[in-house]
Design an enzyme around this catalytic site. Sequence first.
Site, PDB file in Angstrom:
ATOM      1  N   ASP A  71      78.883 -47.402  60.852  1.00 22.45           N
ATOM      2  CA  ASP A  71      79.900 -46.574  61.499  1.00 22.45           C
ATOM      3  C   ASP A  71      81.041 -47.518  61.853  1.00 22.45           C
ATOM      4  OD1 ASP A  71      81.479 -45.272  63.401  1.00 22.45           O
ATOM      5  OD2 ASP A  71      79.918 -45.264  64.938  1.00 22.45           O
ATOM      6  N   ILE A  89      79.028 -43.314  52.142  1.00 22.62           N
ATOM      7  CA  ILE A  89      77.967 -44.003  52.882  1.00 22.62           C
ATOM      8  C   ILE A  89      76.854 -43.023  53.229  1.00 22.62           C
ATOM      9  CG2 ILE A  89      77.469 -45.106  55.105  1.00 22.62           C
ATOM     10  CD1 ILE A  89      80.261 -46.425  54.924  1.00 22.62           C
ATOM     11  N   ASN A 122      85.167 -50.187  53.793  1.00 20.52           N
ATOM     12  CA  ASN A 122      86.349 -50.850  54.341  1.00 20.52           C
ATOM     13  C   ASN A 122      86.351 -50.794  55.870  1.00 20.52           C
ATOM     14  OD1 ASN A 122      87.009 -51.243  51.693  1.00 20.52           O
ATOM     15  ND2 ASN A 122      88.487 -49.547  51.619  1.00 20.52           N
ATOM     16  N   TRP A 123      85.505 -51.593  56.444  1.00 19.87           N
ATOM     17  CA  TRP A 123      85.325 -51.645  57.895  1.00 19.87           C
ATOM     18  C   TRP A 123      86.570 -52.237  58.565  1.00 19.87           C
ATOM     19  CZ3 TRP A 123      83.131 -56.421  60.538  1.00 19.87           C
ATOM     20  CH2 TRP A 123      82.950 -56.211  61.912  1.00 19.87           C
ATOM     21  N   CYS A 177      89.609 -51.507  58.467  1.00 19.27           N
ATOM     22  CA  CYS A 177      90.872 -51.522  57.719  1.00 19.27           C
ATOM     23  C   CYS A 177      91.679 -50.328  58.240  1.00 19.27           C
ATOM     24  CB  CYS A 177      90.576 -51.509  56.225  1.00 19.27           C
ATOM     25  SG  CYS A 177      89.526 -52.928  55.783  1.00 19.27           S
ATOM     26  N   GLY A 178      92.448 -49.634  57.441  1.00 17.19           N
ATOM     27  CA  GLY A 178      93.194 -48.494  57.978  1.00 17.19           C
ATOM     28  C   GLY A 178      93.983 -48.860  59.231  1.00 17.19           C
ATOM     29  N   GLN A 236      86.848 -42.116  59.769  1.00 13.21           N
ATOM     30  CA  GLN A 236      85.431 -42.289  59.370  1.00 13.21           C
ATOM     31  C   GLN A 236      84.458 -42.034  60.515  1.00 13.21           C
ATOM     32  OE1 GLN A 236      83.058 -45.115  59.893  1.00 13.21           O
ATOM     33  NE2 GLN A 236      81.769 -45.030  58.089  1.00 13.21           N
ATOM     34  N   GLU A 237      84.665 -42.705  61.645  1.00 17.81           N
ATOM     35  CA  GLU A 237      83.692 -42.581  62.738  1.00 17.81           C
ATOM     36  C   GLU A 237      83.633 -41.154  63.282  1.00 17.81           C
ATOM     37  OE1 GLU A 237      84.310 -44.745  66.610  1.00 17.81           O
ATOM     38  OE2 GLU A 237      82.139 -44.896  66.467  1.00 17.81           O
ATOM     39  N   GLU A 238      84.790 -40.582  63.511  1.00 20.19           N
ATOM     40  CA  GLU A 238      84.808 -39.236  64.091  1.00 20.19           C
ATOM     41  C   GLU A 238      84.179 -38.222  63.143  1.00 20.19           C
ATOM     42  OE1 GLU A 238      87.647 -41.131  64.109  1.00 20.19           O
ATOM     43  OE2 GLU A 238      88.150 -41.404  66.245  1.00 20.19           O
TER      44      GLU A 238
END
Length: 506
Positions: free
Chosen positions: A276, A265, A408-409, A411-412, A293-295
Site C-alpha cells: 500500500d 497489485i 511505483n511507490w 512517485c506521483g 492507490q492507497e485510497e
Amino acid sequence: TRPLPPLWSLMLFALLISAWVSEKGQERVYRGSGDDPPRSKVTWLGTPIGELKRTPDCGPVLSPLSSSDSHTVMIRTDLLRAGRAQVPYPGNPRDAWDDAHVKMPCSVKNLFPGSTEDGNLEPDEARHLLGTLLPDMAQLALRAPELLAQPIPLLKADRNHSVTFSQEQIACLLANAFFCTFPRRNSRKSEYSNYPDINFCRLFEGSSPRKVEKLKTLLWYFRKVTEKRPTGLVTFTRQSLSTVPSWSRSTAKLTNLHITCEGTIEDQGYGMLQVDFANRFVGGGVTDCGLVQEEIRFLINPELIVSRLFTEALEPDECLIITGTEQYSKYTGYAETYKWGGDHDDKTPSDQWQRRCTEIVAIDALRFRSFLEQFRPERMTRELNKAFCGFVRPGVPRDQLTAVATGNWGCGVFGGDARLKAVLQMLAAAEAGRDIAYFTFGDGSLMRDVHNIHTLLTNSDMTVGAVYSLLEEYYFSECRPCTSRRPEISLYHFLSERILGDSSSP
Ligand SMILES: *[C@@H]1O[C@H](CO)[C@@H](O)[C@H](O)[C@H]1NC(C)=O
C-alpha cells in the site's frame, strides 16, 4: 470547514454574552433616568405585577384546531386529547422536495449525498438505501457494546502490537464511523491529533463526483455485510524496528524480479505481500477527497479503513501490516476517473485463523519537493529502512516468505523517481529475503529499464552493499554538484557505465 468548538466553550461564551447584555441594560436605565439608583429596599416600581394579564385567564378565544392555507397542523386534530400521544397527520405520509418545505433526511428525493447529475440514485435504490440499508447500518452500529466486548488498544508509535477483529466487529466499527459517532475524533486539536480521521463526516461535504463514487463503493460494502454476516477475521500489526540494516555493508544478493506493465497489485499479486503506497496517516484521504492507490485499496477493501481508528501516524522505521481483508467491490479508473465497478466476490482462500490470505503492508514514502533531494544518502537510507520494515518478518524462515507485489511507490504526488524507487525496493526486498513482482501500470519503458538494470546487477553478482555504495557515488558525483533540476546523467546510465566500465578494466 472548521470543526465545531466543544460544547462547553459555546456555553461559556453564551454566559459571558448574557452577563454583558444584562449589565448594558442596567447602565441604560440608570443613565437615562438621571435619578440615583433605587435604594436597595425598594424591590419593584410601577404597575403591580398582579394587575398584568396572563393566559389562560386572558387570551383570544380559540376556534377548533384545524389546518388552513395559513396554518399547517401536523397531527390528527379529530383525535386531539389532553395527556395522550398525538397521531401524525396524514395517515399516508407525504413528501415534498421543494423550496417551500424542509427537505427531510427520510425523503425519497434525498439523493444521498449530493445533487450532482451522475450521483443521483434510481428511485428503487433510494428506497432501498433509506428503507433498508441505513436502518440496518444503524442497527449494526448500535451493536457496538455487545460486539466489542473489550477496549480496543491503540497501536501507538515505537511499539509492536497486533490486534485481531472479526469482520463483523469491523463492520460495526465502520458503521459507527459512517454515522460519525466516535467521540473526540472531529477536532484536529484533540488527543487524537496524531491519528487519521475515522468519522466519515468529510465524505458527506460538498458535491464532488469523486465522493459520490466513494460513497457508492462504501455503501456496497455496508449492503453486503448487513445482508450476510461476514465470518472471517482480520489482523492489524504495527511493526516498529529498533535496529535497521547497515546498508553499505550488506552482503545480501538481489532476489528474483518479475516486472510487468499489465495487471494490478491486488489482482495479479494475490497471495503476495501487497504494498500500500501509504500516507503516514494510514488510508490518506480515504474519508475525504483523496482517490489514488492507497485510497482506492481502502475503498474496495473497506475493512482497511478501520485501521484509522487506532493506528497512530507511522514513524520512519514503522509499518502497518493488515492480514485478512476482503475485497467487496470492483472499480475502474483512477483519481478523477475513478468509478465504482460493481460487486466483487472475493474467492481468496482463508488461513487457519479464518483470515483471507491477503496481506497488505502500509509503507509511507517521503514527499520530495525537488527531484534531486531524493538522492541524498540519508533520504535513500530512510526509504530503504521503510521498505525493509515493510518487507522483513523477523523469525520467519526465508522459504516461507511470499514475494512482494509492488510498483511505483512514492512517485506521483510524492515526487519520487520510479527508477530510483525500483532499485531501493529491490535492495530492501533482497535484504528481507523476498522476491518482487513489480507492476508498472502501463509504463512499458519503465518495465524494460528496470528489467535491464536488475539483469545487469544480478549478472555482475553485486551485493546490496555494493549497489548502495554506487547510489551514494551517484549522489556525490552527479546530484550534489548539479545546478539544474535534474542531473545530466541518469541513474541507470551511471550504474551501467560504472558496472560495465569496472568489469571491462583489468
Ligand atoms: C519489534 O519487533 C521486532 C522483531 O521482533 C524487534 O526487532 C523490535 O525490536 C521490536 N520493536 C520494539 C520497538 O520493541
